[in-house]
Design a protein around this motif. Structure first.
Motif, PDB file in Angstrom:
ATOM      1  N   GLY A  93      19.780 -49.181  -6.849  1.00 31.29           N
ATOM      2  CA  GLY A  93      18.335 -48.953  -6.885  1.00 31.29           C
ATOM      3  C   GLY A  93      17.670 -48.666  -8.214  1.00 31.29           C
ATOM      4  N   LEU A  94      18.430 -48.613  -9.299  1.00 28.68           N
ATOM      5  CA  LEU A  94      17.840 -48.118 -10.555  1.00 28.68           C
ATOM      6  C   LEU A  94      16.514 -48.767 -10.922  1.00 28.68           C
ATOM      7  CD1 LEU A  94      17.908 -46.494 -13.160  1.00 28.68           C
ATOM      8  CD2 LEU A  94      19.519 -48.144 -14.096  1.00 28.68           C
ATOM      9  N   VAL A 153      16.645 -45.490  -2.814  1.00 23.26           N
ATOM     10  CA  VAL A 153      16.284 -44.580  -3.908  1.00 23.26           C
ATOM     11  C   VAL A 153      14.861 -44.050  -3.796  1.00 23.26           C
ATOM     12  CG1 VAL A 153      17.957 -45.652  -5.454  1.00 23.26           C
ATOM     13  CG2 VAL A 153      15.554 -46.313  -5.616  1.00 23.26           C
ATOM     14  N   THR A 154      13.959 -44.837  -3.236  1.00 19.52           N
ATOM     15  CA  THR A 154      12.593 -44.315  -3.107  1.00 19.52           C
ATOM     16  C   THR A 154      12.388 -43.636  -1.758  1.00 19.52           C
ATOM     17  OG1 THR A 154      11.689 -46.336  -2.155  1.00 19.52           O
ATOM     18  CG2 THR A 154      11.698 -46.181  -4.548  1.00 19.52           C
ATOM     19  N   CYS A 155      13.402 -43.650  -0.907  1.00 11.68           N
ATOM     20  CA  CYS A 155      13.303 -43.009   0.411  1.00 11.68           C
ATOM     21  C   CYS A 155      12.039 -43.478   1.124  1.00 11.68           C
ATOM     22  CB  CYS A 155      13.325 -41.492   0.267  1.00 11.68           C
ATOM     23  SG  CYS A 155      14.845 -40.901  -0.465  1.00 11.68           S
ATOM     24  N   LYS A 200      23.719 -40.227  -8.145  1.00  9.31           N
ATOM     25  CA  LYS A 200      24.570 -39.058  -7.902  1.00  9.31           C
ATOM     26  C   LYS A 200      24.523 -38.627  -6.440  1.00  9.31           C
ATOM     27  CE  LYS A 200      23.570 -34.941  -9.914  1.00  9.31           C
ATOM     28  NZ  LYS A 200      23.727 -33.773 -10.817  1.00  9.31           N
ATOM     29  N   TYR A 201      23.319 -38.455  -5.915  1.00  3.20           N
ATOM     30  CA  TYR A 201      23.224 -37.857  -4.594  1.00  3.20           C
ATOM     31  C   TYR A 201      23.518 -38.875  -3.482  1.00  3.20           C
ATOM     32  CZ  TYR A 201      21.672 -33.979  -7.404  1.00  3.20           C
ATOM     33  OH  TYR A 201      21.628 -32.997  -8.356  1.00  3.20           O
ATOM     34  N   ALA A 202      23.371 -40.159  -3.771  1.00  2.00           N
ATOM     35  CA  ALA A 202      23.799 -41.174  -2.807  1.00  2.00           C
ATOM     36  C   ALA A 202      25.327 -41.157  -2.686  1.00  2.00           C
ATOM     37  CB  ALA A 202      23.324 -42.561  -3.232  1.00  2.00           C
TER      38      ALA A 202
END
Lengths: 566, 566
Positions: free
Chosen positions: B187-188, B401-403, B202-204
């Motif tokens: 997702g970066l 990543v953007t939820c 990290k949190y994924a």
């Protein structure tokens, strides 16, 4: 280009802030000796966000900083060597990577803050194939969110400022603060990471917000910062005893005056005309907190009034303290509502202010701010306007900074030319077909100063459009959609923001924060009719020259496999 | 606590990364000599995200780094002095600010990766009122997005792994790679700022993803990185001439073999059994690109197959190159689909692989990966499972990543006690009423090792619950909702992660990345029935002790103004 800009605002922005496949592709190109071939990439999006018809291009400021600073560190290289994916690579590759920089790149782009539309090349990246590839992910990261955020901010400001127009239809509204409501960004705590917060503050300011709560954004970028107190401050006081010794400085005389005593004179009608019994039944912890705040900040008294009960406590406590602060020579600033029916509460507050302005002969009450916060988004703003309200400032957080209505802009980065030859990407989805080749975009304006359409020409073959001269502008995908335009003014949309002057271009300088903000305001002011509408906005045409149209369709037919039937 | 952790991953995380009102409140407290009063704040949320029944608590790692590093710089102070909002403050205040640190603070929290539920205090911040206030915004920023992201990731992994279950219902599916599909974070480029991207990686990973495309996240945190090539790589080749000299190393002998010649032998059926005419009609630029990639990465051949036509070109070109790569002693890794009908295309590819595994006697084709990307979200995953597919790896970007489904978690930070006295915040919205006072949370487990409920007790008055002993657990807001629980096991949920050992607590250490990931997996494995359901999941009870229930309701009645009628 004479002096180097500072490094990127966020120290995480380095060449390693990229997808692994950029490095593996670079290795494959290097191994096959194609890394120096001259490539042209375009960064663009295919659809405006938020079901709208415009996008504000932002992020170029950080892109230029990144380009100047682009350099892998020895530590980066050691890490890359150690990753399983790259461990079988030729060691010389890493020596190559270590010396890669952007000195051979040329970056053309829209000016910072420019209104942008689908398919328009926001940025054109030209130079060695490998370097262009290495820049992809970082440039997308640096442009996608800033452009999305600035667009979201601008939409919210436009929506907030529909207020006056709506108010004219509500004759019963108190004429409180008859100026356009302003928007302040409050989103740091809910942002997607610290950098999400700092970026949001910056690009919301460009999009039309007037300030931020984010102190770091103030320090780093000079954005006005704003804020007073939270519920915790109110909760931290339980009784008036806690503030019995606090004083306020009489502004002119410098005399120290006990604040509580003066407040109680009003509340208990000791030396004043009858202010009303309701004032004696408010929460005293809250009154104590407002007194404490006024003692610290007599010049900027703005109180959060919803900790216990807005209309029956917070509002009245503010008014009591405001009267004293005003007596001492200061102008109280206002109140903030953070829960409940914001439209109704703001009207109730405005009515109380109007009443006190008259009964206490204090005209300042007519112009104190009524700040509203609490999960405000574009839809809430519209509903508030429909209901009628007396809000003068919006504090907008979560839904601004996370762009709740659409949390990502879909910019892509595509190879359009290699070694002077246009490249095509087909797709099973027709909307994703690439317009190949290097282009130059222009904005064509009509007599009244309004943009008519954008025109992309073939950079190698077409003559630029000229004011006063008719030019054929074609929808790239629809044969029958053609317009002959005689522009009154023609503005080339790309500036050369990075890279040597090997051709006729002059170097351009990225708009600074204030210039970007002004540029946005100016363009929104002269937007074509319907462009800013919130329901069914009018899409703005991005066209191609006749030559580019023909070239695209010829190449498309050549490369799309012929279906076969037998 | 013996050794200091490194500074926060993002250098923007400093005491100035806060809302201005934290500074103005601190000034008011300081001016009124209350800044040293002992305050307790709680950080919690009121509702699980994504209409779910659980949240994964994350971000404590960066919180602890921030607490250790907390210190205003001289430059910060100069900026604060210069802002209009603070320019009338007593100069001594700035001297006070300059020496503020967290040495007097105690921070209790859930362990990193702990399953969390509404109203549970995720973090308890105790210490001087002013310092607790100064930490609010930064702590919220450091916890809201990480917890949201890890939860989103875990939900996606759970959804992706419903696959086998669904597949059993589709007997017609090819039995390709009968293992659980894995998820990789891509997702970066669409993240909300560079830090959004790095945090997401990290949190994924903690939430259950196995790798990321983000190279910097690999370097900074040791997360496995993954990636091969993009469409641009394919587009950069137009003909087979461009790769006619490329070689591949025979793995055992080390011999250099011309890759194109070997590929053409298969394609044109020169020395092999008839592979099929379709292989001769593929896009040659694409075939050239795959040859080039295989020459650089024979060990990890994974090709993006949708640049021109997945089934009629990309898939077949991959198979041709894979046969040669396999002949040379390597195992080809697979393909990636990035557009079109992912379910149908994956099945078509799996069928072709099964056919070649048999006709060419290459069992490896049964286990090559079929990676799918392109705007995947929880809903797409569910639909893919319903349709039936042969995808073995998901690359998930934007919507992770953007939820997208809910881009912010609503953690708040509230004062619950000051100078030993509980503090209450009422609200016109009953759901926002605060549970006052300092609490200790416990998780109570049943005989089968499954959590039954969480219990918060009054930190000052209650005895901790004990295994084997019945304890009354009450819904804090509903009088009739009471449960007598005899837990088989009791786990205190708070550890002391920062601050001196002034009481019986032992210091706790934050789970590292791998420990956090394992902890999440373990808890999801023993989750109560219904908790992980996607439609109407069963909400997990967070209860209070009888004492705390009675205290809360007494205080509530005392502070809520009595309505009056006459």
């Amino acid at each position: 280009m004479t002096s180097h800009p500072p490094p990127p605002t966020n120290a995480l922005v380095t060449p390693l802030l990229t997808d692994l496949y950029q490095i593996t592709m670079t290795y494959a190109h290097w191994k096959n000796k194609r890394h120096e071939e001259h490539a042209v990439f375009e960064l663009f999006f295919r659809k405006n966000p938020f079901k709208g018809a415009f996008t504000i291009f932002c992020g170029l400021d950080e892109v230029v900083r990144h380009l100047h600073a682009f350099q892998f560190s020895q530590e980066d290289i050691e890490y890359l060597k150690s990753t399983p994916s790259l461990q079988n690579c030729d060691p010389e590759f890493f020596e190559y990577l270590l010396q890669v920089d952007c000195s051979q790149m040329q970056i053309r782009a829209l000016q910072h803050g420019c209104l942008a539309f689908p398919r328009l090349p926001l940025v054109e990246i030209a130079g060695p194939l490998a370097v262009g590839q290495l820049l992809e992910t970082t440039l997308l990261t640096l442009i996608n969110y800033p452009s999305l955020l600035a667009t979201n901010a601008a939409r919210m400001v436009l929506q907030a400022q529909d207020h006056d127009q709506t108010r004219q239809r509500h004759d019963t509204l108190p004429q409180h603060c008859p100026r356009d409501p302003k928007c302040i960004e409050f989103g740091l705590r809910r942002a997607q990471g610290p950098d999400g917060g700092v970026s949001a503050s910056k690009y919301a300011y460009i999009g039309g917000f007037i300030a931020t709560s984010n102190v770091l954004a103030g320090k780093l970028m000079g954005i006005p910062i704003s804020g007073t107190h939270a519920h915790a401050f109110v909760q931290s006081y339980l009784s008036l005893e806690e503030v019995q010794d606090l004083t306020i400085t009489q502004k002119e005389s410098g005399e120290q005056v006990n604040l509580l005593n003066k407040v109680l004179e009003y509340r208990d009608n000791k030396n004043h005309s009858n202010i009303g019994d309701a004032f004696q039944k408010t929460n005293e912890g809250e009154l104590a907190a407002f007194i404490a705040y006024a003692s610290a900040f007599p010049e900027s008294l703005l109180c959060l009034v919803d900790t216990y009960d807005t209309v029956n406590s917070g509002l009245l406590n503010f008014c009591l303290v405001a009267l004293v602060v005003h007596d001492m020579g200061y102008t109280p600033k206002g109140i903030r509502l953070d829960s409940g029916d914001l439209a109704g509460l703001s009207m109730a507050c405005a009515q109380k202010f109007a009443q006190l302005a008259e009964s206490q002969q204090r005209p300042f009450f007519h112009s104190v701010d009524i700040v509203a916060s609490n999960d405000i988004n574009e839809k809430t703003l519209m509903e508030l306007n429909q209901q009628g309200h007396a809000i003068t400032v919006y504090g907008i957080g979560t839904n601004l900074v996370t762009c709740q209505a659409q949390p990502a802009l879909g910019c892509v980065y595509k190879l359009v030319e290699l070694n002077g030859k246009p490249r095509l990407k087909l797709s099973q989805d027709a909307g994703k077909v690439l317009i190949p080749g290097r282009k130059r975009p222009y904005r064509l304006f009509g007599k009244d100063g309004t943009p008519l359409l954008d025109l992309m020409i073939d950079a190698r073959k077409d003559e630029p459009p000229v004011a006063g001269k008719p030019v054929l502008c074609r929808n790239p995908f629809q044969e029958l959609d053609r317009t002959m335009v005689t522009p009154s003014r023609v503005v080339p949309l790309h500036g050369l923001f990075f890279g040597g002057n090997n051709d006729d271009d002059k170097s351009a300088t990225v708009n600074n924060l204030q210039e970007s903000k002004n540029f946005v305001l100016e363009q929104l002011g002269q937007a074509p009719q319907g462009l800013l509408d919130r329901s069914n906005p009018k899409q703005y045409p991005v066209t191609v020259s006749d030559n580019l149209y023909n070239f695209l369709h010829k190449m498309w037919l050549e490369q799309l496999p012929m279906k076969e039937l037998s």
